[in-house]
Design a protein around this motif. Structure first.
Motif, PDB file in Angstrom:
ATOM      1  N   VAL A   1     -24.676  53.118  22.673  1.00  0.00           N
ATOM      2  CA  VAL A   1     -25.822  52.822  21.822  1.00  0.00           C
ATOM      3  C   VAL A   1     -26.648  54.084  21.584  1.00  0.00           C
ATOM      4  N   ILE A   2     -27.012  54.313  20.325  1.00  0.00           N
ATOM      5  CA  ILE A   2     -27.988  55.358  20.000  1.00  0.00           C
ATOM      6  C   ILE A   2     -29.358  54.722  20.159  1.00  0.00           C
ATOM      7  N   ALA A   3     -30.039  55.073  21.217  1.00  0.00           N
ATOM      8  CA  ALA A   3     -31.286  54.393  21.564  1.00  0.00           C
ATOM      9  C   ALA A   3     -32.293  54.483  20.418  1.00  0.00           C
ATOM     10  N   GLY A   4     -32.898  53.350  20.093  1.00  0.00           N
ATOM     11  CA  GLY A   4     -33.951  53.319  19.088  1.00  0.00           C
ATOM     12  C   GLY A   4     -33.483  53.162  17.664  1.00  0.00           C
ATOM     13  N   LEU A   5     -32.160  53.036  17.436  1.00  0.00           N
ATOM     14  CA  LEU A   5     -31.649  52.958  16.062  1.00  0.00           C
ATOM     15  C   LEU A   5     -30.868  51.666  15.865  1.00  0.00           C
ATOM     16  N   PHE A   6     -31.206  50.954  14.778  1.00  0.00           N
ATOM     17  CA  PHE A   6     -30.587  49.675  14.458  1.00  0.00           C
ATOM     18  C   PHE A   6     -30.217  49.654  12.978  1.00  0.00           C
ATOM     19  N   ALA A   7     -29.311  48.746  12.616  1.00  0.00           N
ATOM     20  CA  ALA A   7     -28.899  48.635  11.215  1.00  0.00           C
ATOM     21  C   ALA A   7     -28.567  47.195  10.892  1.00  0.00           C
ATOM     22  N   ALA A   8     -28.814  46.817   9.634  1.00  0.00           N
ATOM     23  CA  ALA A   8     -28.508  45.462   9.168  1.00  0.00           C
ATOM     24  C   ALA A   8     -28.277  45.496   7.664  1.00  0.00           C
ATOM     25  N   GLY A   9     -27.520  44.534   7.176  1.00  0.00           N
ATOM     26  CA  GLY A   9     -27.244  44.467   5.740  1.00  0.00           C
ATOM     27  C   GLY A   9     -26.116  45.390   5.335  1.00  0.00           C
ATOM     28  N   ASN A  10     -26.091  45.798   4.074  1.00  0.00           N
ATOM     29  CA  ASN A  10     -24.972  46.582   3.556  1.00  0.00           C
ATOM     30  C   ASN A  10     -24.876  47.984   4.123  1.00  0.00           C
ATOM     31  N   VAL A  11     -25.904  48.459   4.817  1.00  0.00           N
ATOM     32  CA  VAL A  11     -25.828  49.789   5.405  1.00  0.00           C
ATOM     33  C   VAL A  11     -24.957  49.794   6.655  1.00  0.00           C
ATOM     34  N   MET A  12     -24.784  48.652   7.307  1.00  0.00           N
ATOM     35  CA  MET A  12     -24.011  48.588   8.549  1.00  0.00           C
ATOM     36  C   MET A  12     -22.548  48.294   8.240  1.00  0.00           C
ATOM     37  N   ALA A  13     -21.664  48.569   9.190  1.00  0.00           N
ATOM     38  CA  ALA A  13     -20.268  48.157   9.068  1.00  0.00           C
ATOM     39  C   ALA A  13     -20.242  46.635   9.075  1.00  0.00           C
ATOM     40  N   ALA A  14     -19.791  46.039   7.981  1.00  0.00           N
ATOM     41  CA  ALA A  14     -19.915  44.593   7.802  1.00  0.00           C
ATOM     42  C   ALA A  14     -19.253  43.828   8.938  1.00  0.00           C
ATOM     43  N   PRO A  15     -19.969  42.879   9.528  1.00  0.00           N
ATOM     44  CA  PRO A  15     -19.394  42.104  10.634  1.00  0.00           C
ATOM     45  C   PRO A  15     -18.247  41.205  10.202  1.00  0.00           C
ATOM     46  N   THR A  16     -18.109  40.981   8.884  1.00  0.00           N
ATOM     47  CA  THR A  16     -17.005  40.156   8.392  1.00  0.00           C
ATOM     48  C   THR A  16     -15.873  40.989   7.805  1.00  0.00           C
ATOM     49  N   GLY A  17     -15.847  42.287   8.097  1.00  0.00           N
ATOM     50  CA  GLY A  17     -14.732  43.124   7.675  1.00  0.00           C
ATOM     51  C   GLY A  17     -14.540  43.127   6.176  1.00  0.00           C
ATOM     52  N   MET A  18     -13.299  42.892   5.731  1.00  0.00           N
ATOM     53  CA  MET A  18     -13.010  42.866   4.307  1.00  0.00           C
ATOM     54  C   MET A  18     -13.220  41.481   3.704  1.00  0.00           C
ATOM     55  N   VAL A  19     -13.657  40.521   4.503  1.00  0.00           N
ATOM     56  CA  VAL A  19     -13.719  39.122   4.091  1.00  0.00           C
ATOM     57  C   VAL A  19     -15.015  38.828   3.336  1.00  0.00           C
ATOM     58  N   TYR A  20     -14.890  38.071   2.260  1.00  0.00           N
ATOM     59  CA  TYR A  20     -16.021  37.458   1.563  1.00  0.00           C
ATOM     60  C   TYR A  20     -15.795  35.966   1.718  1.00  0.00           C
ATOM     61  N   GLY A  21     -16.409  35.373   2.741  1.00  0.00           N
ATOM     62  CA  GLY A  21     -16.064  34.022   3.141  1.00  0.00           C
ATOM     63  C   GLY A  21     -16.365  32.964   2.107  1.00  0.00           C
TER      64      GLY A  21
END
Length: 560
Positions: free
Chosen positions: A500-520
């Motif tokens: 973990v890089i302490a103090g840094l978080f990401a969410a949304g399209n900036v992060m590596a998508a938790p659903t991979g290549m899938v658009y459920g």
């Protein structure tokens, strides 16, 4: 609350970059966890690509489905994602996504954002294991009034849209409100879709005392000697300045689809005319890379076919239209540069990315670009197209011709090939079956088709035979990229060693998508954005350094 031009404090507990669904959800969850929070938006307006979207969130195993008598489960949702994964989904992230949905929805009930089921909206691959052919996983925001937003009322991306998704053609509705309902909603300044989601989350942030700043672009992350992220360097109208984050920084800056260099270096295939806000230039990605973030899913995007709308701009960029209804309703097909069909036109837009990226090994060129949507007079009469109402003339910019051969010459495809393609298609329509690509066989295909007139496969089949014939070029585009820094299950950014890089978080399209290549399913972008925005905001507060600002900022630096 703070608008541009007012003094900017130089420290908060949590600093959030980006004001779309992920950023505002992160900011509100951090604030509700007891932190002082500020949202910094690069653009003049708030809401990002969320405002341009339908506002639908794909959230499996939700209580709204259960209340409607729809049978879904954690096991079904995970089986569905796994069946589409191709090894690109990290199991711990998919489990966390699905398991957080009930908690997220309970929490949203305590905020101004209230969700509701989009009835009947099927998953995008409903025949896969765990798929939901009759809907239950796509939720949308309820109509929301903008009146209480005060001076922020006119500070959102996009234009007012007074409908819910369920009232539009893509959600199974007619697309037309009774005049008295339209007038009532305009009078009350009530909206639905993406702007309603942003407005509701923004209202929650403002009510909670979250500071909001526009026209502030994050360019560098500040860090301590031990590597902990302690703030952000911004460029704004008043120059460069630093803002310190006592507990954490949340990146929610969107994708990198508007940066040609990043697209060239990372994406798997061609991309033109992004359908997102032009501020999505990879700022968060570059900041994360500078501090050693591990990257994932970089080749992928939320692919979508678009048509360019000549002489129109949105926020200074070329206006485009997502091509959905026109390619799904009867009496239309798509052909490639050889004048041949190459895919099921009615499939979900993300899956079409694979068809557009097919490389011809002999000619070493993309076989299905350029692509043309072909439709006839019957399509125009029954469904309209590209803003033209049913029964009216097509917009002047659309190419038209009295014969298929003439149309072929105008779009530079072989005339004999286009004529043969149309002949085969029309024969298939007469037989009631697409023998090449099985268009209409999936329940999803027909959902946006004409179910009212033509049940089953017929909802999307229709001959292309009556002059005049029309053609519109279709481009391989995206709603946003979906690769970026890898995170843990709370959105904490990981470095190249997996720490973990302490103090840094990401969410949304900036992060590596938790659903991979899938658009459920419908809302496949915003569902994870809300879940991991919610988790990242809370985690930033929990993991924050409790040292005083004076001691931490004394040696904070911005990496080169």
């Amino acid at each position: 609350m703070t608008m541009q031009g007012e003094d900017l404090p130089d420290s908060y507990d949590v600093v959030v970059l980006g004001s779309g669904a992920a950023g505002l959800c992160a900011a509100l969850s951090a604030s509700r966890s007891g932190a002082s929070v500020a949202v910094f938006e690069k653009g003049d307006l708030l809401g990002g690509t969320t405002c341009l979207s339908s506002g639908v969130a794909w959230l499996p195993n939700n209580r709204y489905a259960a209340e409607a008598g729809i049978d879904d489960s954690r096991e079904q949702a995970l089986a569905y994602l796994d069946s589409l994964s191709h090894g690109m989904i990290l199991p711990e992230l998919s489990r966390t996504f699905v398991d957080t949905v009930p908690e997220l929805l309970d929490w949203l009930d305590t905020t101004p954002l209230k969700m509701q089921l989009v009835p009947g909206y099927p998953d995008y691959h409903p025949e896969r294991p765990g798929g939901m052919p009759h809907g239950g996983r796509s939720l949308e925001p309820r109509l929301f009034g903008f009146v209480d937003l005060g001076r922020w009322r006119d500070k959102l991306v996009g234009v007012p849209r007074r409908m819910t998704v369920g009232e539009t053609p893509i959600g199974g509705g007619t697309g037309h409100l009774p005049p008295e309902v339209q007038a009532e909603r305009e009078q009350a300044d009530v909206e639905g879709l993406g702007r309603s989601m942003v407005a509701a989350l923004l209202q929650g942030c403002l009510d909670d005392g979250v500071a909001v700043h526009t026209r502030e672009r994050g360019v560098r992350l500040l860090h301590e000697r031990d590597g902990r992220i302690s703030g952000v360097r911004f460029e704004g109208p008043n120059g460069t300045h630093d803002v310190h984050a006592r507990r954490g920084v949340v990146l929610a800056t969107g994708g990198f689809e508007w940066d040609e260099d990043l697209c060239r270096d990372f994406l798997r295939g061609p991309l033109r005319h992004p359908a997102s806000v032009p501020t999505s230039t990879g700022d968060g990605l570059r900041m994360a890379m500078r501090v050693g973030a591990q990257l994932g899913n970089m080749r992928e995007a939320w692919w979508a076919p678009v048509a360019v709308l000549p002489d129109r701009q949105i926020d200074g960029a070329q206006a485009v239209q997502l091509v959905h209804r026109e390619r799904t309703a009867p009496h239309s097909i798509m052909v490639n540069r050889l004048g041949r069909r190459f895919t099921n036109e009615a499939t979900n837009y993300n899956a079409l990315g694979g068809a557009f990226h097919q490389l011809d090994a002999h000619e070493f060129d993309y076989l299905n670009q350029p692509c043309w949507l072909i439709f006839d007079a019957d399509h125009l009469a029954e469904y309209g197209a590209f803003g033209a109402a049913p029964g009216t003339e097509a917009p002047e910019w659309i190419i038209r011709a009295d014969t298929p051969a003439e149309l072929a010459r105008r779009i530079d495809v072989p005339a004999d090939a286009l004529e043969a393609t149309l002949a085969r298609w029309n024969e298939d329509v007469a037989r009631g079956r697409d023998s090449e690509f099985r268009r209409g066989e999936s329940i999803y295909d027909g959902f946006v088709g004409d179910k009212s007139k033509y049940p089953g496969v017929g909802s999307t089949l229709g001959s292309v035979a009556r002059a005049p014939f029309h053609a519109v070029q279709i481009h391989s585009s995206t709603l946003g990229t979906k690769g970026g820094p890898r995170t843990d299950t709370d959105g904490a950014v990981l470095d190249v060693d997996g720490d973990v890089i302490a103090g840094l978080f990401a969410a949304g399209n900036v992060m590596a998508a938790p659903t991979g290549m899938v658009y459920g399913g419908a809302g496949g972008t915003l569902g994870p954005a809300l879940v991991f925005g919610y988790r990242a905001g809370r985690a930033a507060v929990r993991a924050g350094n409790t040292a005083s600002l004076d001691s931490s900022s004394a040696h904070a630096t911005a990496p080169a």
